[in-house]
Design a protein around this motif. Structure first.
Motif, PDB file in Angstrom:
ATOM      1  N   ILE A 161       7.315  -5.474  54.347  1.00  0.00           N
ATOM      2  CA  ILE A 161       8.634  -6.014  54.108  1.00  0.00           C
ATOM      3  C   ILE A 161       8.759  -7.014  52.908  1.00  0.00           C
ATOM      4  N   VAL A 162       7.703  -7.986  53.077  1.00  0.00           N
ATOM      5  CA  VAL A 162       7.546  -9.021  51.896  1.00  0.00           C
ATOM      6  C   VAL A 162       7.429  -8.100  50.635  1.00  0.00           C
ATOM      7  N   SER A 163       6.704  -7.150  50.711  1.00  0.00           N
ATOM      8  CA  SER A 163       6.181  -6.502  49.274  1.00  0.00           C
ATOM      9  C   SER A 163       7.398  -5.928  48.842  1.00  0.00           C
ATOM     10  N   ILE A 164       8.067  -5.192  49.465  1.00  0.00           N
ATOM     11  CA  ILE A 164       9.392  -4.470  49.123  1.00  0.00           C
ATOM     12  C   ILE A 164      10.352  -5.411  48.688  1.00  0.00           C
ATOM     13  N   LEU A 165      10.652  -6.707  49.325  1.00  0.00           N
ATOM     14  CA  LEU A 165      11.675  -7.632  48.669  1.00  0.00           C
ATOM     15  C   LEU A 165      10.893  -8.392  47.375  1.00  0.00           C
ATOM     16  N   LEU A 166       9.636  -8.507  47.448  1.00  0.00           N
ATOM     17  CA  LEU A 166       9.382  -9.304  46.166  1.00  0.00           C
ATOM     18  C   LEU A 166       9.338  -8.572  45.037  1.00  0.00           C
ATOM     19  N   ILE A 167       8.762  -6.975  45.035  1.00  0.00           N
ATOM     20  CA  ILE A 167       8.918  -6.126  44.050  1.00  0.00           C
ATOM     21  C   ILE A 167      10.271  -5.958  43.578  1.00  0.00           C
ATOM     22  N   PHE A 168      11.141  -5.899  44.416  1.00  0.00           N
ATOM     23  CA  PHE A 168      12.607  -5.774  44.143  1.00  0.00           C
ATOM     24  C   PHE A 168      13.125  -6.839  43.348  1.00  0.00           C
ATOM     25  N   ALA A 169      12.751  -8.250  43.597  1.00  0.00           N
ATOM     26  CA  ALA A 169      13.254  -9.397  42.865  1.00  0.00           C
ATOM     27  C   ALA A 169      12.597  -9.430  41.731  1.00  0.00           C
ATOM     28  N   LEU A 170      11.107  -9.019  41.687  1.00  0.00           N
ATOM     29  CA  LEU A 170      10.314  -9.384  40.415  1.00  0.00           C
ATOM     30  C   LEU A 170      10.656  -8.438  39.261  1.00  0.00           C
ATOM     31  N   GLU A 171      11.122  -7.183  39.582  1.00  0.00           N
ATOM     32  CA  GLU A 171      11.265  -6.181  38.734  1.00  0.00           C
ATOM     33  C   GLU A 171      12.912  -5.678  38.500  1.00  0.00           C
ATOM     34  N   PHE A 172      13.719  -6.531  39.324  1.00  0.00           N
ATOM     35  CA  PHE A 172      15.055  -6.167  39.109  1.00  0.00           C
ATOM     36  C   PHE A 172      15.687  -6.029  37.856  1.00  0.00           C
ATOM     37  N   ARG A 173      15.502  -6.885  36.774  1.00  0.00           N
ATOM     38  CA  ARG A 173      15.779  -6.970  35.604  1.00  0.00           C
ATOM     39  C   ARG A 173      14.816  -6.336  34.392  1.00  0.00           C
ATOM     40  N   ASN A 174      13.949  -5.948  35.011  1.00  0.00           N
ATOM     41  CA  ASN A 174      12.881  -5.159  33.919  1.00  0.00           C
ATOM     42  C   ASN A 174      13.453  -3.891  33.385  1.00  0.00           C
ATOM     43  N   PRO A 175      13.753  -3.668  32.161  1.00  0.00           N
ATOM     44  CA  PRO A 175      14.614  -2.565  31.807  1.00  0.00           C
ATOM     45  C   PRO A 175      13.689  -1.350  31.969  1.00  0.00           C
ATOM     46  N   GLN A 176      12.331  -1.511  31.787  1.00  0.00           N
ATOM     47  CA  GLN A 176      11.383  -0.256  31.850  1.00  0.00           C
ATOM     48  C   GLN A 176      11.046   0.019  33.159  1.00  0.00           C
ATOM     49  N   THR A 177      11.351  -0.646  34.206  1.00  0.00           N
ATOM     50  CA  THR A 177      10.999  -0.421  35.660  1.00  0.00           C
ATOM     51  C   THR A 177      12.298  -0.175  36.390  1.00  0.00           C
ATOM     52  N   LEU A 178      12.712  -1.058  37.177  1.00  0.00           N
ATOM     53  CA  LEU A 178      13.660  -0.897  37.990  1.00  0.00           C
ATOM     54  C   LEU A 178      15.319  -1.283  37.207  1.00  0.00           C
TER      55      LEU A 178
END
Length: 438
Positions: free
Chosen positions: A233-250
């Protein structure tokens, strides 16, 4: 005078493991296994990666290998994931042969069990459960892949990926791994369910089958279930937050695809090497966090690697209780013996030493930036298989170092140390004396 060579269970397992790596390498070099010429080191690397259920690749599996070669890789993954001795004991059972104490001792060591009792029952349940889960998953994958790729490729892809996912190998038959399926519910759910089940540990699965309530589960099972839920759960939320604005991933995905990608990449790094977004294009903080997840790894007696989740949890608990001024660890009304503290410390430290030494050596001989190099080595040690795209560019020496790291990651650093050091208990004790620490 002839002397009988006596091998410990650890030594015998390693010898058998090396033997099958040699056979697998030869098979992958034969003309019927490849579509393109492949060097010995690349065939060797692929075999070790399959047998250690890592998934790192120096050539594209779907392009370089024929259906026969891909089938051989799938068989090596199955052997490495479930264990060669598991298959051997199952054949003994089918033939009606008696399983002696020595074989039981080997199986105890291979499955990382505390007690020798119930090992054969565990092997039976493990074998049938694994084959059943893989078959069911193959059917669900076929329903999705056959309409798109046809009967031959669709069925074989379903077969291959069900084995690869359950055994936490991370091998895929597409050059982009699973990126093309980033928002596909069936692929995301089936593949992730397979490597989560395979990575939680067979003893936990058997415990869940035999017990009808959480309170009756063993301490190990309780810690694995709670730890897996929390860290995922922590990993899902953290990756969503860290990569949310990265145009090359999320950043370039729809909201639904972002949620699926965050879920998949959150649960994948500790065990499997599958990815639905480009790992090499992630932000540095995400890469570093995934590196930590890969080092922690899966559960004991599972198809995954790493120092193991319970080892990490015991380290955290021992630190917490020490800061509270207590030397013992109590959880779920159980006390963890102090001897386990020394064991988990030894596991963690030997693992760190393996990773540090490998990073240092490769950094000397390869012109690769530090973070991708660290990521690659930890991925190899944790038998995860995620990569930032540097595997194929390694020199022969670099590949050999990664091969050694994958091998150590699979058998476990302590197993290797015990095999080489032959530890013995001392019959005497020196006087205690304190030293300054901290």
């Amino acid at each position: 005078m002839n002397k009988t060579i006596k091998l410990t269970p650890a030594q015998l397992l390693i010898i058998v493991f090396i033997f099958f790596i040699f056979i697998g390498t030869i098979l992958l070099l034969l003309p019927f296994s490849t579509n393109k010429p492949i060097t010995f080191i690349d065939a060797f690397f692929t075999t070790v990666s399959a047998m250690t259920v890592t998934g790192l690749g120096v050539v594209d599996t779907g392009t370089y290998f024929t259906y026969v070669g891909q089938f051989i890789i799938a068989l090596l993954i199955q052997l490495g994931g479930l264990g060669i001795m598991t298959f051997s004991v199952f054949i003994f059972i089918v033939l009606g042969k008696k399983i002696g104490f020595k074989h039981r001792l080997i199986m105890q060591h291979a499955l990382n069990q505390v007690n020798i009792g119930g090992v054969i029952k565990l092997v039976k349940n493990l074998f049938f459960f694994s084959i059943t889960i893989e078959f069911i998953a193959m059917i669900f994958l076929a329903l999705r892949l056959v309409p798109e790729f046809g009967w031959k490729k669709g069925l074989f892809s379903s077969f291959f990926h069900s084995i690869s996912a359950f055994n936490n190998a991370g091998f895929a038959l597409w050059p982009d791994n699973l990126i093309q399926f980033v928002g596909d519910p069936i692929i995301n759910i089936v593949i992730s369910s397979l490597f989560i089940i395979g990575g939680i540990g067979f003893t936990v699965l058997i415990d869940l089958k035999e017990k009808n309530s959480f309170s009756k589960l063993s301490l190990h099972s309780k810690m694995m279930i709670v730890g897996t839920l929390v860290i995922n759960i922590v990993s899902i939320l953290l990756i969503f937050a860290l990569e949310f604005r990265n145009p090359q991933t999320l950043g370039g995905l729809t909201m639904v695809e972002k949620l699926w990608a965050s879920y998949f990449q959150g649960v994948s790094p500790r065990t499997a090497g599958f990815n639905t977004i480009d790992i090499g294009l992630m932000n540095d903080p995400t890469i570093f966090y995934i590196t930590i997840l890969m080092f922690i790894g899966a559960g004991s007696a599972s198809t995954g690697g790493g120092i193991k989740l319970t080892t990490f949890m015991v380290i955290l608990l021992s630190t917490f209780f020490y800061l509270k001024g207590r030397d013992d660890i109590q959880i779920y009304r159980r006390n963890i013996p102090s001897g386990y503290i020394a064991r988990v410390t030894a596991i963690a430290m030997t693992s760190v030493l393996v990773v540090v030494l490998a990073v240092l050596l490769i950094n000397i001989i390869e012109p690769i930036p530090f973070l991708p190099l660290l990521f690659e080595v930890v991925s190899a040690f944790g038998t995860v298989g995620l990569s930032m795209g540097i595997t194929a560019s390694l020199t022969v020496l670099g590949k050999l170092i990664i091969i050694i790291v994958m091998f150590i990651g699979k058998i476990g650093p302590l197993t290797l140390m015990f095999m080489l050091a032959r530890p013995q208990k001392s019959n005497f004790k020196y006087p205690d004396e304190e030293i300054l620490t901290g």
